[in-house]
Design a protein around this motif. Structure first.
Motif, PDB file in Angstrom:
ATOM      1  N   UNK A 104      -6.308  42.563  -3.016  1.00  0.00           N
ATOM      2  CA  UNK A 104      -5.719  42.424  -4.350  1.00  0.00           C
ATOM      3  C   UNK A 104      -5.855  43.711  -5.156  1.00  0.00           C
ATOM      4  N   UNK A 105      -6.976  44.402  -4.990  1.00  0.00           N
ATOM      5  CA  UNK A 105      -7.165  45.677  -5.688  1.00  0.00           C
ATOM      6  C   UNK A 105      -6.173  46.721  -5.198  1.00  0.00           C
ATOM      7  N   UNK A 106      -5.991  46.791  -3.880  1.00  0.00           N
ATOM      8  CA  UNK A 106      -5.032  47.747  -3.328  1.00  0.00           C
ATOM      9  C   UNK A 106      -3.607  47.412  -3.769  1.00  0.00           C
ATOM     10  N   UNK A 107      -3.283  46.130  -3.757  1.00  0.00           N
ATOM     11  CA  UNK A 107      -1.943  45.726  -4.180  1.00  0.00           C
ATOM     12  C   UNK A 107      -1.693  46.110  -5.633  1.00  0.00           C
ATOM     13  N   UNK A 108      -2.672  45.882  -6.494  1.00  0.00           N
ATOM     14  CA  UNK A 108      -2.511  46.237  -7.906  1.00  0.00           C
ATOM     15  C   UNK A 108      -2.302  47.740  -8.062  1.00  0.00           C
ATOM     16  N   UNK A 109      -3.022  48.508  -7.275  1.00  0.00           N
ATOM     17  CA  UNK A 109      -2.914  49.967  -7.361  1.00  0.00           C
ATOM     18  C   UNK A 109      -1.515  50.444  -6.982  1.00  0.00           C
ATOM     19  N   UNK A 110      -0.989  49.957  -5.874  1.00  0.00           N
ATOM     20  CA  UNK A 110       0.302  50.470  -5.407  1.00  0.00           C
ATOM     21  C   UNK A 110       1.482  49.840  -6.147  1.00  0.00           C
ATOM     22  N   UNK A 111       1.303  48.638  -6.663  1.00  0.00           N
ATOM     23  CA  UNK A 111       2.396  48.006  -7.404  1.00  0.00           C
ATOM     24  C   UNK A 111       2.574  48.591  -8.798  1.00  0.00           C
ATOM     25  N   UNK A 112       1.616  49.379  -9.238  1.00  0.00           N
ATOM     26  CA  UNK A 112       1.750  50.007 -10.551  1.00  0.00           C
ATOM     27  C   UNK A 112       2.955  50.940 -10.599  1.00  0.00           C
ATOM     28  N   UNK A 113       3.341  51.478  -9.418  1.00  0.00           N
ATOM     29  CA  UNK A 113       4.424  52.463  -9.393  1.00  0.00           C
ATOM     30  C   UNK A 113       5.511  52.125  -8.371  1.00  0.00           C
ATOM     31  N   UNK A 114       5.547  50.885  -7.882  1.00  0.00           N
ATOM     32  CA  UNK A 114       6.562  50.489  -6.905  1.00  0.00           C
ATOM     33  C   UNK A 114       7.147  49.133  -7.295  1.00  0.00           C
ATOM     34  N   UNK A 115       8.138  48.691  -6.512  1.00  0.00           N
ATOM     35  CA  UNK A 115       8.824  47.435  -6.815  1.00  0.00           C
ATOM     36  C   UNK A 115       8.270  46.239  -6.057  1.00  0.00           C
ATOM     37  N   UNK A 116       7.515  46.498  -5.001  1.00  0.00           N
ATOM     38  CA  UNK A 116       7.029  45.373  -4.213  1.00  0.00           C
ATOM     39  C   UNK A 116       6.254  45.842  -3.001  1.00  0.00           C
ATOM     40  N   UNK A 117       6.041  44.909  -2.080  1.00  0.00           N
ATOM     41  CA  UNK A 117       5.174  45.147  -0.934  1.00  0.00           C
ATOM     42  C   UNK A 117       5.902  44.886   0.376  1.00  0.00           C
ATOM     43  N   UNK A 118       5.652  45.752   1.352  1.00  0.00           N
ATOM     44  CA  UNK A 118       5.992  45.458   2.738  1.00  0.00           C
ATOM     45  C   UNK A 118       4.696  45.020   3.400  1.00  0.00           C
ATOM     46  N   UNK A 119       4.608  43.752   3.727  1.00  0.00           N
ATOM     47  CA  UNK A 119       3.380  43.146   4.241  1.00  0.00           C
ATOM     48  C   UNK A 119       3.321  43.306   5.757  1.00  0.00           C
ATOM     49  N   UNK A 120       2.311  44.032   6.230  1.00  0.00           N
ATOM     50  CA  UNK A 120       2.208  44.340   7.651  1.00  0.00           C
ATOM     51  C   UNK A 120       0.974  43.673   8.252  1.00  0.00           C
ATOM     52  N   UNK A 121       0.866  43.750   9.565  1.00  0.00           N
ATOM     53  CA  UNK A 121      -0.231  43.182  10.369  1.00  0.00           C
ATOM     54  C   UNK A 121      -0.452  41.704  10.047  1.00  0.00           C
ATOM     55  N   UNK A 122       0.637  40.981   9.874  1.00  0.00           N
ATOM     56  CA  UNK A 122       0.539  39.561   9.534  1.00  0.00           C
ATOM     57  C   UNK A 122       0.147  38.701  10.727  1.00  0.00           C
ATOM     58  N   UNK A 123       0.290  39.244  11.925  1.00  0.00           N
ATOM     59  CA  UNK A 123      -0.027  38.480  13.131  1.00  0.00           C
ATOM     60  C   UNK A 123      -1.393  38.847  13.713  1.00  0.00           C
ATOM     61  N   UNK A 124      -2.181  39.639  12.981  1.00  0.00           N
ATOM     62  CA  UNK A 124      -3.443  40.148  13.535  1.00  0.00           C
ATOM     63  C   UNK A 124      -4.628  39.221  13.308  1.00  0.00           C
ATOM     64  N   UNK A 125      -4.703  38.603  12.147  1.00  0.00           N
ATOM     65  CA  UNK A 125      -5.874  37.808  11.772  1.00  0.00           C
ATOM     66  C   UNK A 125      -5.547  36.314  11.821  1.00  0.00           C
ATOM     67  N   UNK A 126      -6.512  35.506  11.430  1.00  0.00           N
ATOM     68  CA  UNK A 126      -6.326  34.051  11.439  1.00  0.00           C
ATOM     69  C   UNK A 126      -5.119  33.667  10.584  1.00  0.00           C
ATOM     70  N   UNK A 127      -4.177  32.900  11.134  1.00  0.00           N
ATOM     71  CA  UNK A 127      -2.944  32.618  10.384  1.00  0.00           C
ATOM     72  C   UNK A 127      -3.156  31.794   9.119  1.00  0.00           C
ATOM     73  N   UNK A 128      -4.059  30.824   9.152  1.00  0.00           N
ATOM     74  CA  UNK A 128      -4.290  30.006   7.955  1.00  0.00           C
ATOM     75  C   UNK A 128      -4.854  30.868   6.830  1.00  0.00           C
ATOM     76  N   UNK A 129      -5.830  31.704   7.160  1.00  0.00           N
ATOM     77  CA  UNK A 129      -6.421  32.581   6.149  1.00  0.00           C
ATOM     78  C   UNK A 129      -5.422  33.632   5.678  1.00  0.00           C
ATOM     79  N   UNK A 130      -4.580  34.112   6.581  1.00  0.00           N
ATOM     80  CA  UNK A 130      -3.576  35.104   6.199  1.00  0.00           C
ATOM     81  C   UNK A 130      -2.568  34.507   5.227  1.00  0.00           C
ATOM     82  N   UNK A 131      -2.124  33.285   5.485  1.00  0.00           N
ATOM     83  CA  UNK A 131      -1.212  32.621   4.552  1.00  0.00           C
ATOM     84  C   UNK A 131      -1.861  32.433   3.183  1.00  0.00           C
TER      85      UNK A 131
END
Length: 262
Positions: A104-131
């Motif tokens: 959340x801290x990283x997202x806040x930092x980069x969203x200060x100057x961008x329009x949104x997020x490209x969410x990567x490595x979504x298949x790497x960790x536990x799917x329930x926790x990732x969702x």
């Protein structure tokens, strides 16, 4: 395979290289770009956005990795699990509260100057926790665009999460070609796999844009030919995504490149 169609130009550029003057000029020609925002100054990102380019900031959800001022020493954080040596990253415990804080801290930092997020490595960790992490991101930043790189392990719940964002979609990485263990067109089972998941994404109603890889013109042309036959646009680049404009699109000559490689 349908009759040959001229490949449409991509409308999404994926570029993870440095913010050079040439790169910025090239990125400014695209309606939407995905970049590693910590490598850019606020002024550079603002210039892209003023010109009408929507800027998506890369954010790794299921793995930790160094980027700009974001340090990552494998094993140094309590949420670190096994290393991913191919990309110098570490798979995380997506359910760990400290990882949620970091994300959340990283997202806040980069969203200060961008329009949104490209969410990567979504298949790497536990799917329930990732969702759960994605729902936290959407709730914390309701005005941010959310595009997912694949994320098929999160189906069928992922589309509902993405649709909550004002601008959303799926980046279908490696639709037709791969870079590991070598640059090549997918074999028939691989092509069938991506065709299956493309049908699933389309069934969800989410917008989709492809990303492919090539090290030679004929492979880039083959990726574009298949994407065009499937009614998609694809951005074709190298493994490290350091070509801001991707492979140039030549005038079509000779046989359909995809047919020539099969």
């Amino acid at each position: 395979m349908s009759p040959r169609a001229d490949p449409p130009s991509p409308t999404l550029a994926v570029y993870y290289g440095p913010a050079t003057e040439q790169a910025l000029a090239t990125l400014a020609t695209f309606p939407r770009v995905a970049v590693q925002a910590p490598l850019y100054s606020p002024e550079q990102l603002a210039a892209l956005r003023r010109g009408g380019t929507r800027v998506l900031a890369y954010l790794s959800v299921g793995e930790d990795h160094p980027l700009g001022d974001w340090a990552c020493v494998p094993g140094a954080a309590p949420y670190h699990q096994q290393p991913n040596t191919e990309w110098a990253s570490v798979v995380v415990d997506a359910a760990h509260p400290l990882w949620a804080d970091v994300l959340l801290t990283r997202a806040a930092q980069i969203l200060e100057h961008t329009d949104g997020l490209l969410l990567d490595t979504l298949d790497s960790a536990d799917p329930v926790a990732t969702l759960a992490l994605l729902r936290q991101l959407r709730g914390a930043f309701p005005d941010a665009a959310l595009w997912a790189n694949r994320g098929f392990a999160l189906w069928p719940e992922l589309p509902e999460v993405l649709r909550g964002a004002p601008d959303h979609g799926v980046l279908f990485e490696a639709l037709s070609t791969r870079h590991t263990p070598c640059y090549a067109l997918h074999d028939p089972p691989g092509l069938a796999y991506t065709a299956h998941w493309l049908a699933e994404v389309r069934r969800s109603g989410l917008p989709v844009h492809a990303l492919d890889y090539a090290d030679r013109p004929e492979l880039a042309a083959a990726a574009r030919a298949r994407a065009a036959a499937l009614g998609l646009r694809t951005f074709v680049s190298d493994r490290d995504l350091v070509w801001p404009g991707g492979w140039p699109i030549p005038e079509p000559v000779g046989p359909t490149p995809l047919e020539a490689l099969l």
